[in-house]
Design an enzyme around this catalytic site. Structure first.
Site, PDB file in Angstrom:
ATOM      1  N   CYS A 380      76.218  23.027  90.053  1.00 45.01           N
ATOM      2  CA  CYS A 380      77.589  22.959  89.550  1.00 45.01           C
ATOM      3  C   CYS A 380      78.487  22.230  90.554  1.00 45.01           C
ATOM      4  O   CYS A 380      78.466  21.012  90.618  1.00 45.01           O
ATOM      5  CB  CYS A 380      78.102  24.362  89.213  1.00 45.01           C
ATOM      6  N   HIS A 506      74.393  26.250  85.623  1.00 42.83           N
ATOM      7  CA  HIS A 506      73.951  27.291  86.568  1.00 42.83           C
ATOM      8  C   HIS A 506      72.548  27.778  86.220  1.00 42.83           C
ATOM      9  O   HIS A 506      72.403  28.778  85.497  1.00 42.83           O
ATOM     10  CB  HIS A 506      74.924  28.466  86.528  1.00 42.83           C
ATOM     11  N   GLU A 508      70.547  29.384  87.967  1.00 41.10           N
ATOM     12  CA  GLU A 508      70.231  30.693  88.568  1.00 41.10           C
ATOM     13  C   GLU A 508      70.351  31.836  87.558  1.00 41.10           C
ATOM     14  O   GLU A 508      69.682  32.854  87.694  1.00 41.10           O
ATOM     15  CB  GLU A 508      71.126  30.963  89.790  1.00 41.10           C
TER      16      GLU A 508
END
Ligand code: GLN
Length: 536
Positions: A380, A506, A508
């Site tokens: 990001c 993102h 993650e």
């Protein structure tokens, strides 16, 4: 028909309710049931989206774009289900919805009160979660500590749910602390007894007690809790301190927790398929360590990067390595200090972030990684940073910047889209949740994902400015992931580097311990490959 499990916490905050809740979810999934999870937060913010990362840690984003509590990250990683807006509800949201209804006249002139209007709204979120998810079991964690003023309406709502349903359809689990007195090693059950009474005074008699304690609790302690808190000994388990959070469900299972829950809910589950134990075994076998620098401005609070660090840990273990994360404050990084700070690192990651502070340090980190061919992973903000670095230092666009940092930059390589200009309320301009991304053939990421079209979760306001695309491409930037509807850059790679990959979304949030996200996997694999080459 769903069954309901409610999790409350006693004595102190921060005793790991989130992990225990997530572990219960994992265990029930392992016994063959579908599970949906949600968390009720008693604070007045409508969601944690506007809260400082220093106060609240990471904001976890769901696929439908809800900005939620970081416990949802634990839930998703543990139960491997994608949760939704229904999964995180705050006092602020409940009140603002009820007040909106009142202003619209929906209550037909009646006096609007905590009971029944607020409590009905809370119950609505539980029942709606059941209806929409159609899960066998809904697990709801009540944030805060029993006895707090803020959590009263939530406790009252779950009491009512218990009253409205069959006994065997609702279960309460209370997590509590059994401390030791400094100096003597004596374990004290009194706080637990008080917490139990506190719950009782609010109409809830817990079915199960999960004890947190620094020592192993003896039979004698269990007997005492059983006597004072009116639960059978078999309903008392301990959530021990563990090296690795994924051990928690395994330990709870060994104490019979899932059997007891199923017995109380009158359910017959499959035999537990122990696949997490295998995963833990391979974790314990990891010997060598890789060193990764995480460069950000909230590094004092590791929880601000919880999912990123967890994904790094999971990806490293998956590849047979431990990871040592160096938390590097980007405000301390510049061209000079980076030589010292990054010298012994195997990889550099620049995760998400907002604002102006510390940005130059992140740009130096990208430059250092690029020039020294150290694997770089930008997430990001980390992608925007990489683009600024390359624009300035490779394309020669002196002073290139994001308009988030420098509104009047000559080269706004990162900026708002035109469609965003006329929106007055800046809060409404975040791109949130899942968006499609098309991957370009013959690129690193296309290989890593193994498919053409992916969906990833977003939380940002600024975008790469396509006016600079050609200039960057000429200098080796490959725009390997593109949002097809809006033609936005979603992933970039830098040619010639072993691994220089950055994405606008993102990843993650979608990584799981046993299903590591391809971009994290690729990053760690590149690090290991480079390390092995150097050591040869
Ligand atoms: N500040 C950047 C933006 O708003 C990046 C946000 C992030 O990293 N989550 O676009």
């Amino acid at each position: 028909m769903s069954k309901f499990i409610f999790i409350t916490g006693g004595v102190v905050s921060g005793i790991g309710k989130g992990i225990v809740g997530a572990s219960v979810g994992r265990l029930l999934k392992d016994r063959g049931f579908s599970v949906f999870m949600q968390k009720f937060d008693p604070y007045i913010n409508v969601d944690p989206g506007t809260m400082s990362p220093y106060q609240h840690g990471e904001v976890f984003v769901t696929k439908d774009g809800a900005e939620t509590d970081l416990d949802l990250g634990h839930y998703e990683r543990f139960i491997d289900e994608e949760l939704t807006q229904r999964s995180n509800v705050t006092t602020g949201r409940i009140y603002s919805e009820v007040i909106q209804k009142e202003r619209r006249g929906d209550y037909n002139g009646s006096t609007v009160q905590v009971i029944p209007h607020i409590t009905d709204r809370i119950k609505g979120y539980v029942y709606k979660a059941a209806e929409e998810s159609k899960a066998d079991i809904i697990i709801t964690e009540i944030g805060g500590t029993v006895g707090d003023i803020e959590s009263l309406p939530f406790i009252e709502a779950i009491r009512q749910i218990h009253a409205e349903n069959k006994k065997e359809d609702v279960l309460f689990i209370h997590i509590t602390l059994v401390p030791t007195i400094p100096g003597s090693d004596e374990l004290k059950t009194k706080p637990t007894q008080h917490s139990f009474k506190q719950l009782m005074s609010q109409g809830i008699k817990t079915n199960i007690i999960v004890v947190r304690s620094s020592e192993k609790i003896s039979d004698e302690i269990k007997n005492k809790i059983s006597l004072f808190c009116d639960v059978p000994k078999s309903a008392i388990v301990q959530s021990e301190n563990v090296d690795f959070i994924y051990e928690v469900p395994v330990r709870l299972h060994k104490q019979g927790l899932d059997d007891y829950i199923l017995h109380k809910l009158n359910l017959k589950g499959d035999k537990n398929n122990n696949h997490w134990e295998e995963m833990l075994q391979s974790i314990k076998n990891a010997k060598d360590t890789i060193e990764i620098g995480l460069v950000g401005k909230y590094v004092q609070l590791h929880d601000a990067y919880l999912s990123v660090s967890q994904a790094l840990i999971d990806a490293s273990y998956k590849n047979g390595y431990k990871v040592n994360i160096h938390w590097i404050n980007s405000e301390e990084v510049d061209e000079e200090s980076s030589k010292k700070l990054f010298k012994d690192l195997d990889g550099i990651i620049v995760p998400g972030g907002f604002g102006r502070r510390g940005v130059e340090g992140m740009i130096s980190a990208s430059k250092y990684a690029r020039e020294n061919n150290i694997p770089y992973f930008g997430i990001c903000f980390g992608m925007q940073i990489a683009i600024i670095d390359i624009a300035r230092n490779v394309c020669g666009l002196v002073g290139a910047d994001s308009t988030e940092k420098d509104e009047h930059t000559k080269y706004p390589v990162i900026s708002l889209m035109e469609s965003q200009f006329d929106i007055e309320n800046i809060g409404g301009t975040l791109r949130l949740g899942n968006y499609d991304c098309k991957l370009l053939e013959n690129t690193k990421v296309r290989k890593l994902y193994g498919k053409d079209l992916i969906q990833e979760r977003h939380r940002h306001r600024y975008e790469f400015n396509n006016k600079f695309k050609e200039q960057l491409e000429k200098q080796g930037v490959v725009f390997s992931g593109i949002n097809p509807e809006l033609n936005l850059a979603e992933i970039i790679e830098y040619n010639g580097a072993d691994y220089f990959v950055a994405c606008q979304f993102h990843p993650e949030f979608k990584s799981r311990p046993n299903k590591v996200h391809p971009l994290f996997d690729g990053f760690i694999k590149a690090i290991i490959k480079r390390k092995e080459k150097i050591n040869k």
